[in-house]
Design a protein around this motif. Structure first.
Motif, short mmCIF file in Angstrom:
data_model
loop_
_atom_site.label_atom_id
_atom_site.label_comp_id
_atom_site.label_asym_id
_atom_site.label_seq_id
_atom_site.Cartn_x
_atom_site.Cartn_y
_atom_site.Cartn_z
N GLY A 11 -9.10 -37.94 52.97
CA GLY A 11 -10.43 -37.74 53.38
C GLY A 11 -10.85 -38.53 54.56
O GLY A 11 -10.71 -39.65 54.85
N THR A 12 -11.63 -37.78 55.37
CA THR A 12 -12.29 -38.56 56.57
C THR A 12 -13.76 -37.91 56.84
O THR A 12 -14.14 -37.92 57.67
N LEU A 14 -17.29 -39.95 55.58
CA LEU A 14 -17.98 -41.15 55.62
C LEU A 14 -17.49 -42.35 55.12
O LEU A 14 -17.05 -43.37 55.79
N ALA A 15 -16.70 -41.99 53.91
CA ALA A 15 -15.88 -43.10 53.18
C ALA A 15 -14.55 -43.28 53.89
O ALA A 15 -14.29 -44.58 54.25
N THR A 36 -7.12 -34.67 55.89
CA THR A 36 -8.28 -33.95 55.50
C THR A 36 -8.18 -32.59 55.15
O THR A 36 -7.68 -31.83 56.17
N ALA A 37 -8.87 -31.90 54.16
CA ALA A 37 -8.78 -30.46 54.09
C ALA A 37 -9.59 -29.93 55.13
O ALA A 37 -9.76 -28.66 55.35
N ASP A 38 -10.60 -30.64 55.47
CA ASP A 38 -11.52 -30.02 56.66
C ASP A 38 -11.17 -30.49 58.18
O ASP A 38 -9.73 -30.51 58.52
N LYS A 45 -23.19 -37.04 57.03
CA LYS A 45 -23.29 -35.95 56.04
C LYS A 45 -25.07 -35.72 55.64
O LYS A 45 -25.53 -34.73 55.72
N VAL A 83 -3.91 -31.98 50.22
CA VAL A 83 -2.96 -32.75 49.35
C VAL A 83 -3.06 -32.12 48.15
O VAL A 83 -4.07 -31.82 47.68
N TRP A 109 -11.83 -38.77 48.73
CA TRP A 109 -11.89 -37.15 48.81
C TRP A 109 -13.08 -36.52 48.34
O TRP A 109 -13.31 -35.50 48.12
N ASP A 277 -17.90 -40.99 47.35
CA ASP A 277 -18.26 -40.24 46.41
C ASP A 277 -17.27 -39.85 45.21
O ASP A 277 -17.96 -39.52 44.29
N LEU A 287 -23.69 -41.66 44.77
CA LEU A 287 -23.20 -40.60 45.77
C LEU A 287 -24.16 -40.83 47.05
O LEU A 287 -24.72 -40.01 47.20
N TYR A 288 -24.06 -42.14 47.30
CA TYR A 288 -24.87 -42.69 48.60
C TYR A 288 -23.93 -43.09 49.63
O TYR A 288 -22.98 -43.53 49.36
N VAL A 289 -24.65 -43.37 50.86
CA VAL A 289 -24.03 -43.86 51.94
C VAL A 289 -23.85 -45.73 52.03
O VAL A 289 -22.86 -46.39 52.11
N LYS A 320 -35.34 -37.72 52.31
CA LYS A 320 -35.83 -37.06 53.67
C LYS A 320 -36.71 -35.79 53.34
O LYS A 320 -36.25 -34.79 53.80
#
Ligand code: FAD
Length: 382
Positions: A11-12, A14-15, A36-38, A45, A83, A109, A277, A287-289, A320
């Motif tokens: 996973g790439t 923020l985490a 990463t899948a993306d 985000k 993966v 991920w 997350d 689920l926050y930064v 926001k």
């Protein structure tokens, strides 16, 4: 023979990126492989739901591509690579047929949008936006459109509603709840925000679900479960996110709502860690930064050989919706609410029997009180 890498991070988001950034402060050399899948673009985000308000296109939200990140962090990054399984026994991950061995594995991920089944022939016009590429696809499709229907009236649905209104779109929000942002806001605060959004022209349809979407010459027609019909051009699905668990379950890791980890971010397998997350940290799925930043700092030290537990202080959430700004710190336990309201300005404080502050929700001009109140808030994980 099989490749062997000391640290693999899946996973790439923020985490993943924050963990590796922190790790490199402790250890400049140990080889790290990120997968990463993306496309591996580094982006924030939370900015996805402020694109119009801040005047940023999808490509302007990308801060650095995978190549730049790999160079900056002195790591290898494999992009567009999923993966497919993990074998904790042999310390191996699989990408289809290919296998790579690790000493330490980090799962970063993320979460996935809750899937919806909507009848009709307009599935390709329903967008669940969960990364920058999804957002770019959505913006491309939005280009020649005027009307957007948002499914879901949680934090993310309401942020998109505000942002798309600021972008000049006509917005309908459909959600099967009797107030907006039900998981975070007491009713008076929710109604203040709803009032503000309505002032921008957002139309709320609270109670029904979207059942069916069909294409017409003029756009789309959404049939709601209460018989109402809404005409629109494009749909965002913002009905919720769930930690990704599939691969963890198949690997035999302990999961609950998220992948279970202790304060050291260790899963039920000693050499596999999780944060962000996808993780449930000492019973908490947030689920926050802010929680993932704290986790990244602690885990970086642990991976560098200095075992460190994570702690969470108070972590108020800013919603926001600039038309009526909101900051909320949901109480972890039941208490008594004391609520003052003047127009869209709400100050809602939740206290225990002894008068200690458990949480709050502030809207409009009352958000100014947050600094003073934050000092009184209890820590989430001491
Ligand atoms: P993600 O960013 O989802 O990253 C997951 C990574 O894992 C991706 O690189 C993905 O490709 C990869 N991956 C997944 N499966 C695989 C696989 N099998 N193989 C390889 N790679 C895989 N939080 C706040 O605190 N404040 C806010 O204001 C806020 N606003 C938000 C607004 C929006 C619109 C959204 C959607 C979220 C918002 N959040 C906010 C939440 C916050 O953005 C997330 O908590 C955070 O970005 C999660 O990061 P992550 O790295 O854990 O997951």
């Amino acid at each position: 023979s099989q490749t062997q890498v000391p640290v693999i991070v899946i996973g790439t988001g923020l985490a993943g990126y924050n963990l590796v950034k922190e790790f490199r402060k402790q250890d400049a050399e140990t080889p790290v492989l990120m997968i990463t899948a993306d496309d591996g673009c580094n982006y924030s985000k939370p900015m996805l739901s402020t694109g119009f308000t801040k005047g940023k296109s999808a490509s302007e939200l990308a801060m650095a591509d995978a190549g730049k990140m790999a160079e900056q962090l002195n790591v290898t990054i494999r992009t567009n690579t999923r993966v497919t399984s993990i074998d904790p026994e042999t310390h191996t991950i699989f990408i289809g047929e290919e296998s790579i061995a690790y000493d330490k594995l980090v799962l970063a991920w993320g979460a996935e949008p809750v899937a919806v089944r909507i009848e009709g022939d307009a599935g390709e016009h329903i967008f669940a936006i969960n990364d920058l590429q999804d957002y770019a696809n959505f913006r491309a499709e939005l280009d020649d459109k005027k009307r957007v229907l948002v499914m879901g009236a949680g934090l993310i649905g309401c942020e998109y509603a505000n942002d798309l209104s600021n972008g000049g779109y006509e917005v309908d929000v459909v959600a099967p709840c009797n107030q907006i942002i039900p998981n975070l806001l007491p009713e008076p605060a929710a109604s203040a925000v709803q009032h503000g959004l309505e002032g921008l022209g957002v139309k709320f349809h609270l109670g029904p679900l979207v059942r069916r979407v069909t294409q017409t010459e003029q756009g789309l027609i959404a049939d709601l479960s209460n018989g109402e019909q809404v005409e629109t051009d494009i749909i965002i699905s913002a009905i919720g996110l769930r930690p990704r668990l599939d691969l963890a379950v198949k690997a035999g890791l302990q999961v609950n709502q998220g992948i279970c980890v202790d304060r050291s971010l260790q899963t039920s397998d000693a050499d596999i860690y999780a944060l962000g997350d996808c993780a449930e940290v000492d019973g908490k799925v947030l689920l926050y930064v802010m929680p993932l930043m704290a986790s990244a700092r602690a885990l970086a030290k642990t991976l560098a050989g200095q075992p460190t537990d994570v702690s969470y202080g108070a972590m108020p959430i800013m919603i926001k919706t600039p038309v009526v700004p909101v900051v909320v710190s949901p109480p972890a336990t039941e208490g008594l609410w004391d609520i003052e309201r003047s127009g869209v300005n709400v100050k809602a404080l939740c206290r225990d029997d002894a008068g200690a502050l458990l949480g709050y929700a502030l809207t409009g001009t009352c958000v100014a009180d947050k600094l003073a109140l934050n000092k009184e808030l209890p820590a989430i994980l001491k």
